[in-house]
Design an enzyme around this catalytic site. Structure first.
Site, PDB file in Angstrom:
ATOM      1  NE  ARG A 127      -2.368   0.740   3.821  1.00  0.00           N
ATOM      2  CZ  ARG A 127      -3.289   0.479   4.764  1.00  0.00           C
ATOM      3  NH1 ARG A 127      -4.576   0.597   4.494  1.00  0.00           N
ATOM      4  NH2 ARG A 127      -2.911   0.090   5.958  1.00  0.00           N
ATOM      5  NE  ARG A 161      -1.165   3.387   7.779  1.00  0.00           N
ATOM      6  CZ  ARG A 161      -2.328   2.802   8.038  1.00  0.00           C
ATOM      7  NH1 ARG A 161      -3.362   3.002   7.230  1.00  0.00           N
ATOM      8  NH2 ARG A 161      -2.466   2.024   9.086  1.00  0.00           N
ATOM      9  NE  ARG A 172      -2.069  -1.904  11.090  1.00  0.00           N
ATOM     10  CZ  ARG A 172      -1.729  -1.567   9.852  1.00  0.00           C
ATOM     11  NH1 ARG A 172      -0.467  -1.634   9.467  1.00  0.00           N
ATOM     12  NH2 ARG A 172      -2.646  -1.173   8.996  1.00  0.00           N
TER      13      ARG A 172
END
Ligand code: ADP
Ligand code: ADP
Ligand code: ZN
Length: 217
Positions: A127, A161, A172
């Site tokens: 991403r 990120r 997560r």
């Protein structure tokens, strides 16, 4: 209309929220984006949240619910809000009910993005976003039309990120399973959960969500 997009990290919540925002004039409320803005600005909230986010753990319920409450008071959310990444715990789910009812609003639907966890590490480690406008991309699944140039704003600067690495993703996911997945039954009991196949391609997922929202209006 107020809806929640629910799913583990990488399920496609942000991607779908921005498509719905563009198509329906609803507003995306992403606690992750709000927290990253606070970290960048160095606010007291940002200073508290930074290390927690880097570790892939959850920021306190009080902080994120306060952020959502402030955001709901901005007029643009009156046409409809898409909650992206909130609520993530039972306490947040309860807070959201209160925040909405205090404002004479209610939750219309929870869209569950059903995904195969094995695919999520690849989604997350690939991403990246436009540094200027925030448009979302993926190394394999959603490259810009012209390499190195944002489709939306033409910028040539992108960012990744710090928490989008294979190791933090595991934490997560574990947080999602332990604390977030258990909120689904609360909404199932109200009959407002709609399950969508989050493994379909991006446009197909949007089509499925739009069909659900059309049936509700
Ligand atoms: P979330 O907000 O749920 O964490 P994102 O919307 O940021 O997830 O999606 C994670 C990554 O996977 C992004 O790089 C995005 O471009 C990509 N992606 C999103 N939806 C799909 C999909 N249906 N198929 C393939 N890749 C996807
Ligand atoms: P993703 O959907 O890809 O997991 P987000 O951008 O929603 O990522 O969240 C990034 C990080 O911000 C989370 O791992 C967590 O540390 C923090 N965060 C975001 N939203 C919440 C929330 N509702 N409650 C607690 N922490 C949150
Ligand atoms: Zn851009």
């Amino acid at each position: 209309m107020n809806i929640i997009l629910l799913g583990p990290p990488g399920a496609g919540k942000g991607t779908q929220a921005s498509r719905l925002e563009a198509d329906r004039g609803m507003v995306q409320l992403s606690t992750g984006d709000m927290l990253r803005a606070a970290v960048k600005a160095g606010t007291p909230v940002g200073l508290q949240a930074k290390a927690v986010m880097e570790a892939g753990e959850l920021v306190s319920d009080a902080i994120v619910s306060a952020l959502i409450g402030e955001r709901l008071d901005v007029a643009d959310t009156a046409n409809g809000a898409i909650f992206d990444g909130y609520p993530r715990t039972e306490a947040q789910a309860e807070a959201l009910d209160l925040l909405l009812s205090e404002r004479g609003r209610k939750l219309d639907a929870v869209i569950e993005l059903a995904v195969n966890e094995d695919a999520l590490v690849e989604r997350i480690t690939g991403r990246f976003t436009c540094a200027k406008c925030g448009a979302g991309y993926h190394d394999t699944f959603k490259q810009p039309a012209v390499e190195g140039v944002c489709d939306v704003c033409g910028s040539d600067e992108f960012k990744r990120r710090p928490d989008d690495n294979a190791e933090t993703v595991r934490t997560r996911m574990a947080e999602y399973r332990a604390k977030t997945a258990p909120i689904l039954p609360i909404y199932e009991a109200r009959g407002i959960v709609h399950r969508v196949d989050g493994m379909a391609d991006i446009a197909q997922v949007t089509t499925e969500i739009e069909a659900i929202l059309d049936r509700l209006t």
